[in-house]
Design an enzyme around this catalytic site. Sequence first.
Site, PDB file in Angstrom:
ATOM      1  CE1 TYR A 122       0.973  -0.158   4.429  1.00 27.76           C
ATOM      2  CE2 TYR A 122      -0.299   1.862   4.420  1.00 27.76           C
ATOM      3  CZ  TYR A 122       0.590   1.018   5.037  1.00 27.76           C
ATOM      4  OH  TYR A 122       1.094   1.349   6.267  1.00 27.76           O
TER       5      TYR A 122
ATOM      6  CE  LYS B 161       3.044   3.168   3.291  1.00 30.88           C
ATOM      7  NZ  LYS B 161       3.089   3.157   4.751  1.00 30.88           N
TER       8      LYS B 161
ATOM      9  CD  GLU C 199       9.487   1.661  10.830  1.00 38.63           C
ATOM     10  OE1 GLU C 199       9.412   2.612  10.051  1.00 38.63           O
ATOM     11  OE2 GLU C 199       9.435   0.466  10.467  1.00 38.63           O
TER      12      GLU C 199
ATOM     13  CG  LEU D  38       8.101   2.355   4.997  1.00 34.99           C
ATOM     14  CD1 LEU D  38       7.920   1.117   4.131  1.00 34.99           C
ATOM     15  CD2 LEU D  38       6.781   3.070   5.171  1.00 34.99           C
TER      16      LEU D  38
HETATM   17  N1  PDD Z   1       2.578   5.001   7.413  1.00 31.46           N
HETATM   18  N2  PDD Z   1       7.195   3.704   9.080  1.00 31.46           N
HETATM   19  C1  PDD Z   1       6.063   2.981   9.007  1.00 31.46           C
HETATM   20  C2  PDD Z   1       6.020   1.654   9.671  1.00 31.46           C
HETATM   21  C3  PDD Z   1       4.940   3.492   8.311  1.00 31.46           C
HETATM   22  O1  PDD Z   1       3.813   2.758   8.239  1.00 31.46           O
HETATM   23  C4  PDD Z   1       5.018   4.776   7.717  1.00 31.46           C
HETATM   24  C5  PDD Z   1       3.860   5.374   6.970  1.00 31.46           C
HETATM   25  C6  PDD Z   1       6.226   5.494   7.840  1.00 31.46           C
HETATM   26  C7  PDD Z   1       6.408   6.854   7.209  1.00 31.46           C
HETATM   27  O2  PDD Z   1       6.482   6.756   5.805  1.00 31.46           O
HETATM   28  P1  PDD Z   1       6.010   7.966   4.877  1.00 31.46           P
HETATM   29  O3  PDD Z   1       6.781   9.160   5.336  1.00 31.46           O
HETATM   30  O4  PDD Z   1       6.396   7.532   3.540  1.00 31.46           O
HETATM   31  O5  PDD Z   1       4.528   8.130   5.086  1.00 31.46           O
HETATM   32  C8  PDD Z   1       7.295   4.924   8.511  1.00 31.46           C
HETATM   33  C9  PDD Z   1       1.399   5.465   6.699  1.00 31.46           C
HETATM   34  C10 PDD Z   1       1.216   6.940   6.782  1.00 31.46           C
HETATM   35  C11 PDD Z   1       0.185   4.676   7.182  1.00 31.46           C
HETATM   36  O6  PDD Z   1       0.346   3.491   7.358  1.00 31.46           O
HETATM   37  O7  PDD Z   1      -0.905   5.238   7.345  1.00 31.46           O
END
Ligand code: PDD
Length: 287
Positions: free
Chosen positions: A33, A151, A183, A207
Site C-alpha cells: 500500500y 510497505k 521506528e 520503512l
Molecule cells: N505510514 N514507518 C512505518 C512503519 C509506516 O507505516 C510509515 C507510513 C512510515 C512513514 O512513511 P512515509 O513518510 O512515507 O509516510 C514509517 C502510513 C502513513 C500509514 O500506514 O498510514
Amino acid sequence: MSRTVYVNGEYMAEEEAKISIFDRGFLMADGVYEVTSVLDGRLIDFEGHAKRLQRSLDELGMQSPVSMDELLEIHRELVAKNGIEEGLVYLQITRGAPADRDFVFPDPAETPPTIVLFTQNKPGLAESPVARMGIKVISIPDLRWHRRDIKTVQLLYPSMGKMMAKAAGADDAWLVENGKVTEGTSNNAYIVKGGKIITRELSNDILHGITRAAVLRFAREAQMEVEERPFTIKEAQSADEAFITSASTFVMPVVEIDGVQLGNGKPGPVAKRLREIYLEESRKAAV
Ligand code: PDD
C-alpha cells in the site's frame, strides 16, 4: 455523503465496491500500500510514493496493474471527484484473487492483481492542533517481520501497538529491537540533541519513509546536522526534543516518552521549524 473510490479500472460509489473473498490481500495480507497526503487539493511527494510502491511490488514479485502515469491520473481524479482539499489518498495493490486459497502464489498470467484507491477527507491536516501540543509515545517491543522496508498491508502489530499506546494514555508507540528504537508504528522516529537530528539509518529494519527523505534533505539544506544511527529509549528520554514523520502527520513533535517529559513538555524549536519547512516546500512541489 458517499465517496467515489477506484477498484480495478473503475470509479464507483463506495457502496458498489466489492472484492472477492479469495483476494490474497484479505486471506494472506499479500499486498502492498501507499498513503499520499493532499494539501490545497494537490498531491504531496507523489513521485516518492510512486517509486516506493514500485520497489515494494518488485520485492514481492508483483506486477502493477497500472503505469505510474495512470496512477497519478487516478489519484488526481479521486481527489477531484471527492472534492478533497486536505486529506489522504490510500492505495492498495494485492496479488489478486485466485480460484482457490493456496499458499503458493498464483500464476500472474491467470490472476491479475487487485488495485483499490480511496480518499479520506481531513480538513485541518496541516494546521493540526495536535502538532501544536505534541504527542506522547510509549515503547513496545518490535515484533514485526524483518522486511519492514516493504510497505505491506500486514498492519496488525502496528494496530496493536496503537491500542497499547491508547490503553497507556499515550498517542502512539515506538518499536524497540535489540535495545534500539526502529521506528514508530506508522512513522519514522527522531531525536534532537545539541541541535543534531538523530534518526535510524535505512535498512530492512524500517520503512524508508518518503517524508523522512524530504525532511532530512530540507534539514541538511538548512545547515542542520543530521546523524543516521540507532538510539535507545533512555537516550531519547534525555534528548532535547523528539519527533516523528509520515505522510499523515508530516513532522509531529513528541513531548513524552514512556512517561518522561522531554524538556519543558512543549514541542521543540527544531521539530517546529522542520514542520514549517516541510509544509512550505512540499506544498510548492505538490502536483
Ligand atoms: N505510514 N514507518 C512505518 C512503519 C509506516 O507505516 C510509515 C507510513 C512510515 C512513514 O512513511 P512515509 O513518510 O512515507 O509516510 C514509517 C502510513 C502513513 C500509514 O500506514 O498510514
